[in-house]
Write a protein that holds these residues in place. Structure first.
Motif, PDB file in Angstrom:
ATOM      1  N   GLN A 144     -16.923   9.278  -9.010  1.00  0.00           N
ATOM      2  CA  GLN A 144     -17.878   9.649 -10.046  1.00  0.00           C
ATOM      3  C   GLN A 144     -18.727   8.458 -10.456  1.00  0.00           C
ATOM      4  O   GLN A 144     -18.294   7.301 -10.361  1.00  0.00           O
ATOM      5  N   GLY A 158     -23.041  11.634 -11.674  1.00  0.00           N
ATOM      6  CA  GLY A 158     -22.808  12.145 -10.329  1.00  0.00           C
ATOM      7  C   GLY A 158     -21.332  12.250 -10.043  1.00  0.00           C
ATOM      8  O   GLY A 158     -20.511  11.556 -10.654  1.00  0.00           O
ATOM      9  N   THR A 159     -20.978  13.129  -9.117  1.00  0.00           N
ATOM     10  CA  THR A 159     -19.584  13.300  -8.715  1.00  0.00           C
ATOM     11  C   THR A 159     -19.559  13.774  -7.269  1.00  0.00           C
ATOM     12  O   THR A 159     -20.597  14.106  -6.692  1.00  0.00           O
ATOM     13  N   THR A 160     -18.396  13.804  -6.666  1.00  0.00           N
ATOM     14  CA  THR A 160     -18.313  14.295  -5.303  1.00  0.00           C
ATOM     15  C   THR A 160     -18.411  15.820  -5.286  1.00  0.00           C
ATOM     16  O   THR A 160     -17.857  16.492  -6.166  1.00  0.00           O
ATOM     17  N   ILE A 161     -19.126  16.342  -4.301  1.00  0.00           N
ATOM     18  CA  ILE A 161     -19.252  17.793  -4.189  1.00  0.00           C
ATOM     19  C   ILE A 161     -18.170  18.372  -3.286  1.00  0.00           C
ATOM     20  O   ILE A 161     -18.096  19.594  -3.113  1.00  0.00           O
ATOM     21  N   ASP A 211     -24.899  12.617  -6.621  1.00  0.00           N
ATOM     22  CA  ASP A 211     -23.629  13.152  -6.144  1.00  0.00           C
ATOM     23  C   ASP A 211     -23.235  12.544  -4.799  1.00  0.00           C
ATOM     24  O   ASP A 211     -24.066  12.000  -4.068  1.00  0.00           O
TER      25      ASP A 211
END
Length: 358
Positions: A144, A158-161, A211
């Protein structure tokens, strides 16, 4: 302020004693961590039931060692802080229940904590990290970018999808037969490899926002490995180096986008187990130098899961007047999912019937 911290969110049983001075300085009196790598080695990954049982067997002794090493008694403590989520819920339950018992038995304040907040504030234990700063949190379960403007003040950029950075290192290590823990094993193998041998993809290169995505990179590594017949040690080293390089470039590229969203900061804090990777750290150092930013990373022992960061986050919350009332704290249930901050658009990326992912 003297705080006992308990961390059991995954496969490390940890306890620590931290003192917060009147001027806000942190003194780490003890930091005991019992890793469970050997317990899970035969299964190629962390088994939640085994992890929970191991916490049951080891936590009391780990706490006892932390208190003894700190040279204090339970009567000297002001509070006990414990991870209440997110994580493997069986392990979280063990740690939080133990913390409640300690609080009741010794008349201490209980501070249930989000595990991610421990990482978010960990750099402030040992480094000069005033608010605000941009946090890149990279661990086995989380990837993140978070704007941190104060204790309890977090905005997710943002974060991992799909998969987390640490998880992709673990799966790559397993695929290449390197063993566990995956991150250090891949880094060691990559030290003698050629990072330019395999042409691996650069995820989300033209994608807007901040992301991350690692699933396609993992697939490319698997296909590259399958294309090798009877791979020699040098083949494994080259593929490990190529993967590490691609992962580091992806992390740096997405972080650069987030840096543009908060130019007032000028400080990048990198935390989580993957922050100990030297290749990733070097790439981020180059990024910060080019942007005239300051890179701040905790020492390696405070990047991975540990009790000191939980104790410190509890002390920070108590000092800021943000700890819950005792009745509310004692009633809090362990959580498998517990986002530290929501996306800026109010979306619930990765939500499901158990709630939004962390």
């Amino acid at each position: 302020m003297l705080v006992l911290g308990i961390e059991t969110s995954c496969d490390d049983t940890a306890a620590a004693i931290v003192r917060r001075e009147d001027d806000g300085a942190c003194v780490i009196l003890s930091n005991e961590v019992w890793a469970q790598h050997d317990d899970h080695a035969a299964f190629g990954g962390v088994v939640p039931e085994i992890a929970a049982r191991s916490h049951v067997e080891r936590l009391d002794g780990t706490i006892e060692r932390a208190v003894k090493k700190a040279g204090v008694s339970f009567a000297d403590l002001d509070a006990v802080a414990a991870t209440a989520g997110p994580g493997l819920v069986g392990g979280v339950m063990v740690g939080l229940t133990t913390a409640k018992a300690v609080a009741m038995a010794h008349g201490l304040r209980l501070v249930p904590l989000n595990h991610l907040e421990g990482h978010a504030l960990s750099a402030r234990m040992t480094e000069d990290a005033p608010f605000p700063y941009l946090l890149l949190l990279i661990s086995g379960g989380h990837t993140q970018l978070i704007r941190v403007t104060g204790v309890g003040k977090y905005d997710r950029l943002g974060t991992t999808i799909d998969d987390a950075a640490g998880e992709s290192f673990d799966k790559t290590a397993k695929l290449l037969g390197l063993g566990a823990p995956g991150g250090p094993k891949v880094e060691a193998a990559a030290a003698t490899g050629r990072a330019d041998r395999f042409n691996l993809p650069r995820p989300l290169l033209k994608h807007e926002g901040c992301d991350f995505s690692f699933s396609g990179l993992k697939t490319a590594v698997r296909e590259a490995a399958q294309s090798l017949e009877n791979p020699a040690p040098q083949d494994v080293a080259d593929l490990a180096a190529s993967f590490q390089e691609a992962a580091a470039r992806h992390l740096a590229q997405r972080t650069e986008k987030a840096m543009a969203l908060m130019p007032e900061s000028g400080r990048l804090v990198v935390a989580g187990g993957v922050a100990a990777n030297s290749a990733i750290k070097k790439m981020l150092q180059q990024l910060c130098a080019a942007s005239s930013w300051t890179l701040i990373t905790p020492p390696p022992q405070y990047c991975t899961d540990n009790g000191a960061m939980i104790a410190w986050a509890g002390a920070e919350r108590l000092a800021a007047g943000l700890a819950p009332q005792q009745d509310d704290a004692m009633a809090l249930a362990p959580r498998a999912r517990w986002p530290l901050a929501d996306p800026p658009d109010g979306g619930r990326l990765g939500s499901g019937r158990k709630g939004p992912k962390a």
